[in-house]
Write a protein that holds these residues in place. Sequence first.
Motif, PDB file in Angstrom:
ATOM      1  N   ASP A 176     -36.654  14.101  11.581  1.00 46.54           N
ATOM      2  CA  ASP A 176     -37.847  14.426  10.248  1.00 46.54           C
ATOM      3  C   ASP A 176     -39.319  15.296  10.464  1.00 46.54           C
ATOM      4  O   ASP A 176     -39.217  14.801  11.855  1.00 46.54           O
ATOM      5  N   GLY A 177     -39.813  15.849   9.138  1.00 47.60           N
ATOM      6  CA  GLY A 177     -40.895  15.932   9.806  1.00 47.60           C
ATOM      7  C   GLY A 177     -42.121  14.855   9.916  1.00 47.60           C
ATOM      8  O   GLY A 177     -43.222  14.147  11.361  1.00 47.60           O
ATOM      9  N   VAL A 178     -42.211  13.448  10.048  1.00 51.72           N
ATOM     10  CA  VAL A 178     -42.728  12.286  10.160  1.00 51.72           C
ATOM     11  C   VAL A 178     -42.739  11.967  12.157  1.00 51.72           C
ATOM     12  O   VAL A 178     -43.365  12.227  12.196  1.00 51.72           O
ATOM     13  N   THR A 179     -41.341  11.513  12.395  1.00 50.70           N
ATOM     14  CA  THR A 179     -40.962  11.708  13.472  1.00 50.70           C
ATOM     15  C   THR A 179     -41.024  12.699  14.619  1.00 50.70           C
ATOM     16  O   THR A 179     -41.837  12.271  14.935  1.00 50.70           O
ATOM     17  N   LYS A 180     -41.147  14.037  13.511  1.00 50.89           N
ATOM     18  CA  LYS A 180     -41.925  15.161  14.621  1.00 50.89           C
ATOM     19  C   LYS A 180     -42.732  14.861  15.207  1.00 50.89           C
ATOM     20  O   LYS A 180     -44.024  15.442  16.083  1.00 50.89           O
ATOM     21  N   GLN A 181     -43.908  14.656  13.794  1.00 53.02           N
ATOM     22  CA  GLN A 181     -44.782  14.630  13.942  1.00 53.02           C
ATOM     23  C   GLN A 181     -46.352  12.834  14.677  1.00 53.02           C
ATOM     24  O   GLN A 181     -46.111  13.539  15.617  1.00 53.02           O
ATOM     25  N   MET A 182     -45.263  11.834  15.016  1.00 55.00           N
ATOM     26  CA  MET A 182     -45.396  11.221  15.488  1.00 55.00           C
ATOM     27  C   MET A 182     -45.267  11.458  17.033  1.00 55.00           C
ATOM     28  O   MET A 182     -46.145  10.708  18.089  1.00 55.00           O
ATOM     29  N   LEU A 183     -44.159  12.469  17.225  1.00 56.26           N
ATOM     30  CA  LEU A 183     -43.848  12.262  18.731  1.00 56.26           C
ATOM     31  C   LEU A 183     -44.709  13.730  19.070  1.00 56.26           C
ATOM     32  O   LEU A 183     -44.636  13.092  20.306  1.00 56.26           O
ATOM     33  N   LEU A 184     -45.151  14.735  18.737  1.00 57.51           N
ATOM     34  CA  LEU A 184     -45.737  15.333  18.744  1.00 57.51           C
ATOM     35  C   LEU A 184     -47.276  14.464  19.339  1.00 57.51           C
ATOM     36  O   LEU A 184     -48.254  15.420  19.919  1.00 57.51           O
ATOM     37  N   GLY A 185     -47.859  14.071  18.308  1.00 57.13           N
ATOM     38  CA  GLY A 185     -49.546  13.260  18.346  1.00 57.13           C
ATOM     39  C   GLY A 185     -49.856  12.485  19.545  1.00 57.13           C
ATOM     40  O   GLY A 185     -50.221  11.913  20.822  1.00 57.13           O
ATOM     41  N   VAL A 186     -48.111  11.588  19.956  1.00 55.11           N
ATOM     42  CA  VAL A 186     -47.735  10.682  20.806  1.00 55.11           C
ATOM     43  C   VAL A 186     -48.125  11.864  22.592  1.00 55.11           C
ATOM     44  O   VAL A 186     -48.914  11.125  23.351  1.00 55.11           O
ATOM     45  N   ILE A 187     -47.372  12.572  22.491  1.00 56.04           N
ATOM     46  CA  ILE A 187     -47.259  13.670  23.558  1.00 56.04           C
ATOM     47  C   ILE A 187     -49.615  14.168  23.412  1.00 56.04           C
ATOM     48  O   ILE A 187     -49.514  14.265  24.328  1.00 56.04           O
ATOM     49  N   GLU A 188     -49.629  14.707  22.815  1.00 59.19           N
ATOM     50  CA  GLU A 188     -50.988  14.825  22.460  1.00 59.19           C
ATOM     51  C   GLU A 188     -51.388  14.153  22.897  1.00 59.19           C
ATOM     52  O   GLU A 188     -52.702  14.321  23.965  1.00 59.19           O
ATOM     53  N   LYS A 189     -51.764  12.909  22.455  1.00 60.93           N
ATOM     54  CA  LYS A 189     -52.716  11.751  23.205  1.00 60.93           C
ATOM     55  C   LYS A 189     -52.324  10.884  24.247  1.00 60.93           C
ATOM     56  O   LYS A 189     -53.355  10.874  24.756  1.00 60.93           O
ATOM     57  N   LYS A 190     -51.189  11.628  24.844  1.00 58.40           N
ATOM     58  CA  LYS A 190     -51.244  11.147  26.333  1.00 58.40           C
ATOM     59  C   LYS A 190     -51.357  12.259  27.184  1.00 58.40           C
ATOM     60  O   LYS A 190     -52.469  12.366  28.556  1.00 58.40           O
TER      61      LYS A 190
END
Length: 148
Positions: free
Chosen positions: A10-24
């Motif tokens: 879902d969108g929330v999970t997708k945004q969280m995963l993209l966010g953690v990748i961006e922060k890494k």
Amino acid sequence: MDDRFLGEIDGVTKQMLLGVIEKKEKWDRLKMRVKMLQAVTFLGFLTFFLYIIFYVVAPSKTIASIITMFFESGKHLYILLLLFTSYWGVLFLKKKCDKAEEEFHALRCEIIQKSTDLWKDERAWKERHKLFEMIKEKYDINLYYEHG
């Protein structure tokens, strides 16, 4: 990130995963900058120290003549100012790097803690390990354990 996995979440999970990748990625960039600036600063201090030893201390006979020779040339003070500014830059970047690391780990831990909410149905829960493995291999992000 692999689109075949993004389509299944879902969108929330997708945004969280993209966010953690961006922060890494941000954290990795800052770590590299800190290391580069530390190396440049260290080499600068080493070079200046060797210069002072060979061209100021060695030719001088007394401590007073060393001090006089050092302060006689204005370039010595400018070089010291530049070196200490570089050192301050290392401290500043290190603080930003530490903050980026904290943000990355906080979001990573949030994903781990909320895994049961993010992958609600049974099929998604069983398939999430494939996504976690891909993220671990591609981005070196462990989403299995908080302390890993």
